[in-house]
Scaffold this motif. Structure first.
Motif, PDB file in Angstrom:
ATOM      1  N   GLN A 195       8.368  -3.553  12.217  1.00 37.17           N
ATOM      2  CA  GLN A 195       7.234  -2.957  11.526  1.00 37.17           C
ATOM      3  C   GLN A 195       6.979  -3.616  10.170  1.00 37.17           C
ATOM      4  O   GLN A 195       6.164  -3.129   9.380  1.00 37.17           O
ATOM      5  N   LEU A 196       7.708  -4.685   9.870  1.00 35.55           N
ATOM      6  CA  LEU A 196       7.634  -5.437   8.618  1.00 35.55           C
ATOM      7  C   LEU A 196       8.202  -4.660   7.430  1.00 35.55           C
ATOM      8  O   LEU A 196       7.921  -4.987   6.274  1.00 35.55           O
ATOM      9  N   ALA A 197       9.007  -3.646   7.708  1.00 29.13           N
ATOM     10  CA  ALA A 197       9.745  -2.980   6.637  1.00 29.13           C
ATOM     11  C   ALA A 197      10.867  -3.905   6.189  1.00 29.13           C
ATOM     12  O   ALA A 197      11.602  -4.464   7.014  1.00 29.13           O
ATOM     13  N   VAL A 198      11.019  -4.071   4.877  1.00 29.34           N
ATOM     14  CA  VAL A 198      12.047  -4.956   4.339  1.00 29.34           C
ATOM     15  C   VAL A 198      13.425  -4.369   4.620  1.00 29.34           C
ATOM     16  O   VAL A 198      13.675  -3.173   4.404  1.00 29.34           O
ATOM     17  N   VAL A 199      14.319  -5.222   5.108  1.00 24.14           N
ATOM     18  CA  VAL A 199      15.689  -4.807   5.415  1.00 24.14           C
ATOM     19  C   VAL A 199      16.557  -5.054   4.192  1.00 24.14           C
ATOM     20  O   VAL A 199      16.517  -6.137   3.600  1.00 24.14           O
ATOM     21  N   ASN A 200      17.350  -4.046   3.811  1.00 26.55           N
ATOM     22  CA  ASN A 200      18.174  -4.204   2.613  1.00 26.55           C
ATOM     23  C   ASN A 200      19.479  -4.915   2.937  1.00 26.55           C
ATOM     24  O   ASN A 200      19.734  -5.323   4.076  1.00 26.55           O
ATOM     25  N   PRO A 253      16.298  -0.746   7.199  1.00 21.86           N
ATOM     26  CA  PRO A 253      14.890  -0.945   6.832  1.00 21.86           C
ATOM     27  C   PRO A 253      14.443   0.039   5.755  1.00 21.86           C
ATOM     28  O   PRO A 253      14.793   1.218   5.795  1.00 21.86           O
ATOM     29  N   SER A 254      13.677  -0.436   4.822  1.00 21.60           N
ATOM     30  CA  SER A 254      13.182   0.405   3.735  1.00 21.60           C
ATOM     31  C   SER A 254      12.063   1.310   4.215  1.00 21.60           C
ATOM     32  O   SER A 254      11.294   0.957   5.111  1.00 21.60           O
ATOM     33  N   THR A 255      11.945   2.492   3.606  1.00 25.01           N
ATOM     34  CA  THR A 255      10.829   3.392   3.882  1.00 25.01           C
ATOM     35  C   THR A 255       9.691   3.203   2.900  1.00 25.01           C
ATOM     36  O   THR A 255       8.622   3.777   3.073  1.00 25.01           O
ATOM     37  N   TRP A 256       9.903   2.394   1.852  1.00 26.28           N
ATOM     38  CA  TRP A 256       8.889   2.266   0.806  1.00 26.28           C
ATOM     39  C   TRP A 256       8.486   0.828   0.491  1.00 26.28           C
ATOM     40  O   TRP A 256       7.584   0.594  -0.308  1.00 26.28           O
ATOM     41  N   LEU A 257       9.121  -0.141   1.143  1.00 20.74           N
ATOM     42  CA  LEU A 257       8.866  -1.544   0.823  1.00 20.74           C
ATOM     43  C   LEU A 257       8.648  -2.341   2.100  1.00 20.74           C
ATOM     44  O   LEU A 257       9.486  -2.332   3.008  1.00 20.74           O
ATOM     45  N   SER A 258       7.503  -3.040   2.165  1.00 25.13           N
ATOM     46  CA  SER A 258       7.179  -3.922   3.291  1.00 25.13           C
ATOM     47  C   SER A 258       6.961  -5.337   2.779  1.00 25.13           C
ATOM     48  O   SER A 258       6.757  -5.559   1.587  1.00 25.13           O
ATOM     49  N   TYR A 259       6.991  -6.279   3.705  1.00 26.94           N
ATOM     50  CA  TYR A 259       6.700  -7.666   3.341  1.00 26.94           C
ATOM     51  C   TYR A 259       5.767  -8.275   4.377  1.00 26.94           C
ATOM     52  O   TYR A 259       5.925  -8.076   5.590  1.00 26.94           O
ATOM     53  N   VAL A 260       4.791  -9.061   3.906  1.00 30.92           N
ATOM     54  CA  VAL A 260       3.972  -9.879   4.784  1.00 30.92           C
ATOM     55  C   VAL A 260       3.717 -11.198   4.073  1.00 30.92           C
ATOM     56  O   VAL A 260       3.414 -11.240   2.882  1.00 30.92           O
ATOM     57  N   GLY A 261       3.881 -12.296   4.801  1.00 32.43           N
ATOM     58  CA  GLY A 261       3.720 -13.616   4.196  1.00 32.43           C
ATOM     59  C   GLY A 261       4.565 -14.637   4.925  1.00 32.43           C
ATOM     60  O   GLY A 261       5.210 -14.340   5.942  1.00 32.43           O
ATOM     61  N   PRO A 262       4.595 -15.869   4.425  1.00 31.20           N
ATOM     62  CA  PRO A 262       5.273 -16.956   5.137  1.00 31.20           C
ATOM     63  C   PRO A 262       6.778 -16.799   5.253  1.00 31.20           C
ATOM     64  O   PRO A 262       7.382 -17.447   6.104  1.00 31.20           O
ATOM     65  N   LEU A 266       4.345   1.480 -13.469  1.00 36.01           N
ATOM     66  CA  LEU A 266       3.397   2.080 -12.534  1.00 36.01           C
ATOM     67  C   LEU A 266       4.166   2.835 -11.462  1.00 36.01           C
ATOM     68  O   LEU A 266       5.315   2.482 -11.146  1.00 36.01           O
ATOM     69  N   HIS A 267       3.542   3.855 -10.897  1.00 33.65           N
ATOM     70  CA  HIS A 267       4.153   4.565  -9.783  1.00 33.65           C
ATOM     71  C   HIS A 267       3.334   4.317  -8.528  1.00 33.65           C
ATOM     72  O   HIS A 267       2.100   4.391  -8.541  1.00 33.65           O
ATOM     73  N   ALA A 268       4.009   4.014  -7.429  1.00 35.19           N
ATOM     74  CA  ALA A 268       3.349   3.838  -6.137  1.00 35.19           C
ATOM     75  C   ALA A 268       4.160   4.553  -5.069  1.00 35.19           C
ATOM     76  O   ALA A 268       5.376   4.742  -5.209  1.00 35.19           O
ATOM     77  N   ASN A 269       3.487   4.942  -4.006  1.00 36.09           N
ATOM     78  CA  ASN A 269       4.188   5.554  -2.884  1.00 36.09           C
ATOM     79  C   ASN A 269       4.722   4.512  -1.914  1.00 36.09           C
ATOM     80  O   ASN A 269       5.695   4.771  -1.204  1.00 36.09           O
ATOM     81  N   HIS A 270       4.085   3.356  -1.890  1.00 32.66           N
ATOM     82  CA  HIS A 270       4.553   2.271  -1.023  1.00 32.66           C
ATOM     83  C   HIS A 270       4.149   0.953  -1.669  1.00 32.66           C
ATOM     84  O   HIS A 270       3.093   0.861  -2.302  1.00 32.66           O
ATOM     85  N   VAL A 271       5.004  -0.047  -1.480  1.00 31.45           N
ATOM     86  CA  VAL A 271       4.748  -1.385  -2.022  1.00 31.45           C
ATOM     87  C   VAL A 271       4.775  -2.394  -0.882  1.00 31.45           C
ATOM     88  O   VAL A 271       5.658  -2.361  -0.029  1.00 31.45           O
ATOM     89  N   VAL A 272       3.796  -3.277  -0.900  1.00 31.63           N
ATOM     90  CA  VAL A 272       3.794  -4.427   0.005  1.00 31.63           C
ATOM     91  C   VAL A 272       4.047  -5.675  -0.821  1.00 31.63           C
ATOM     92  O   VAL A 272       3.271  -6.003  -1.728  1.00 31.63           O
ATOM     93  N   LEU A 273       5.123  -6.360  -0.530  1.00 35.38           N
ATOM     94  CA  LEU A 273       5.356  -7.681  -1.108  1.00 35.38           C
ATOM     95  C   LEU A 273       4.568  -8.684  -0.275  1.00 35.38           C
ATOM     96  O   LEU A 273       4.756  -8.778   0.934  1.00 35.38           O
TER      97      LEU A 273
END
Length: 469
Positions: A408-413, A418-427, A141-148
């Motif tokens: 901003q909850l952008a995932v840090v590599n 910080p990523s421009t296309w991957l975020s995370y929200v959760g415990p 699949l192709h997405a412009n942004h992903v939220v984990l």
């Protein structure tokens, strides 16, 4: 069509989706990907047992930060006698989350495409203006942004458990199935852990007719503490928070200040629970102030005591638990497993009791791992986590609490970018914010992230993301 993909549809994923659908511009596709068919439930709210109650009163369990009575109204439409102080079965909360998602989907039907997929993600790979999502089925699949929006992972196996595994009398994760390892309800069982999970499992076993003794074992033998029947109306002194934030950033300093305030508050008729509640708005700041050595000291020595005071159980469930202990159905021990030996019809377990040189021998039919979920991503053996870790796309924190994100909850590599296309929200936000495992905090994180992403997609055509990391 611009696409947002959300991986994981427990509380965090479902609420992020609901909020995004509320704020997103038209012409967007949202893909919800969950490897089980239980959308908007996750492990926490997938139970059907009426004994599995929420650990927070209904009045503070809204999933929508801007609508404080959302959940309470949902409950009262079904049972008018429910109040803000009621503790509701978790199944009903799963119904509520499902209802929110279904309602917003109906309202957005002609504006935004919502696609639900039961699938497991194998990998995420940045590609041109987005990311390629590869599923274990081979589909891409192709997405412009992903939220984990991944929640908890199965607990790690405790030491000395191999013999029970080999004998087929060990359950690593009590939430992966609805039935005990064995069906012999007259035989004793051993639950490793004495916290909220162990309480839920023990009460669930009793509800299903288990008659053998249920032994519960943890290093310290600490048991969950109950909420009050009614919420307090007393105000916590404002200087309490200020004193903590201006004092020495040490575990001992925090501990002494809290204990002192509890003693003062008791003289004014205030309950210790009021003081713990007053810490929630500043817990992230308190955690951030601690240097590395103090954080390690807290995790090693103080966290178990913090957890039993901070994460409490519904009064009704606690009363059932106490009755079961008084009747001898549940017995609690503090100690560690030394050896496990398969014997006829079960396992012989040798336990070194805490604070003594003595040991106790138990014969049980099964062992269930009720220890804390694993959030140490260095040892999580899941295809997606392994791929993200090996590709350097995530940075697990040094304490095994989760992964790093920016404000901003952008995932840090792995390089700290910080990523421009991957975020995370959760415990697993606990790594950076500590107080990020319960609904009151996660609903705000989910809303803030959803609004930022909606703004991002609104401006996407005019200002496309510059480069991928």
């Amino acid at each position: 069509m611009k696409t947002l993909a959300i991986i994981g549809t427990g509380f965090s994923g479902a609420v992020t989706a609901v909020q995004f659908l509320r704020y997103a511009p038209p012409g967007i596709r949202v893909i919800l990907i969950n490897r089980s068919g239980s959308m908007a439930r996750g492990l926490a709210y997938g139970t059907n047992s009426p004994l599995h109650l929420l650990n927070v009163p209904a009045g503070n369990m809204t999933a929508l930060a801007e609508e404080p009575d959302s959940f309470l109204s949902f409950c009262q439409e079904r049972l008018p006698s429910i109040t803000a102080s009621s503790f509701i079965p978790r199944k009903i909360y799963g119904d509520y989350l499902s209802s929110l998602l279904n309602d917003v989907e109906r309202r957005c039907r002609n504006k935004i495409l919502l696609q639900r997929m039961v699938a497991e993600v194998l990998s995420l790979r940045p590609h041109e203006d987005g990311v390629i999502i590869e599923l274990t089925s081979g589909e891409k699949l192709h997405a412009n942004h992903v939220v984990l929006a991944l929640g908890h992972f199965a607990p790690l196996d405790p030491p000395n458990i191999a013999a029970a595994q080999t004998a087929g009398r060990y359950q690593q994760d009590p939430w992966t199935g609805t039935a005990p390892v064995t069906t012999n309800r007259d035989k004793p069982a051993l639950l490793l852990g004495t916290g909220l999970t162990a309480l839920d499992v023990a009460l669930g076993m009793i509800q299903r007719g288990h008659r053998g003794t249920i032994h519960m074992l943890s290093r310290r033998g600490l048991l969950p503490l109950p909420h009050r029947e009614q919420r307090s109306v007393l105000a916590t002194p404002a200087e309490f928070s200020a004193r903590l934030l201006n004092g020495q950033p040490t575990v001992l300093g925090y501990w002494r200040a809290i204990r002192q305030q509890v003693e003062y508050a008791a003289m004014d008729g205030m309950d210790w629970r009021d003081l713990i509640a007053a810490l929630r708005p500043i817990t992230t700041q308190l955690w951030a102030r601690l240097p590395d050595a103090e954080r390690r000291r807290f995790l090693r020595h103080a966290q178990p005591y913090w957890d039993v005071h901070r994460h409490r159980v519904a009064p009704e469930a606690h009363q059932c638990f106490e009755r079961a202990m008084a009747d001898g159905l549940i017995k609690v021990m503090a100690g560690r497993v030394q050896t496990i030996t398969p014997v006829a019809e079960g396992l012989r377990v040798s336990i070194r009791l805490r604070g003594t040189q003595g040991s106790e021998q138990l014969q049980v039919a099964q062992i269930v791992n009720c220890t804390s979920p694993n959030s140490n991503l260095q040892v999580v053996d899941e295809p997606l986590i392994t791929q993200l870790r090996e590709a350097g796309l995530i940075q697990p924190d040094r304490y095994g609490l989760g992964l790093h994100v920016d404000e901003q909850l952008a995932v840090v590599n792995a390089e700290g970018v910080p990523s421009t296309w991957l975020s995370y929200v959760g415990p697993m936000l606990k790594a950076d914010f500590w107080e990020a495992t319960a609904v009151p905090e996660l609903r705000q994180h989910a809303r803030n992230l959803a609004i930022r992403l909606a703004e991002h997609f609104r401006d996407y055509a005019e200002e496309p993301p510059a480069g991928r990391r």
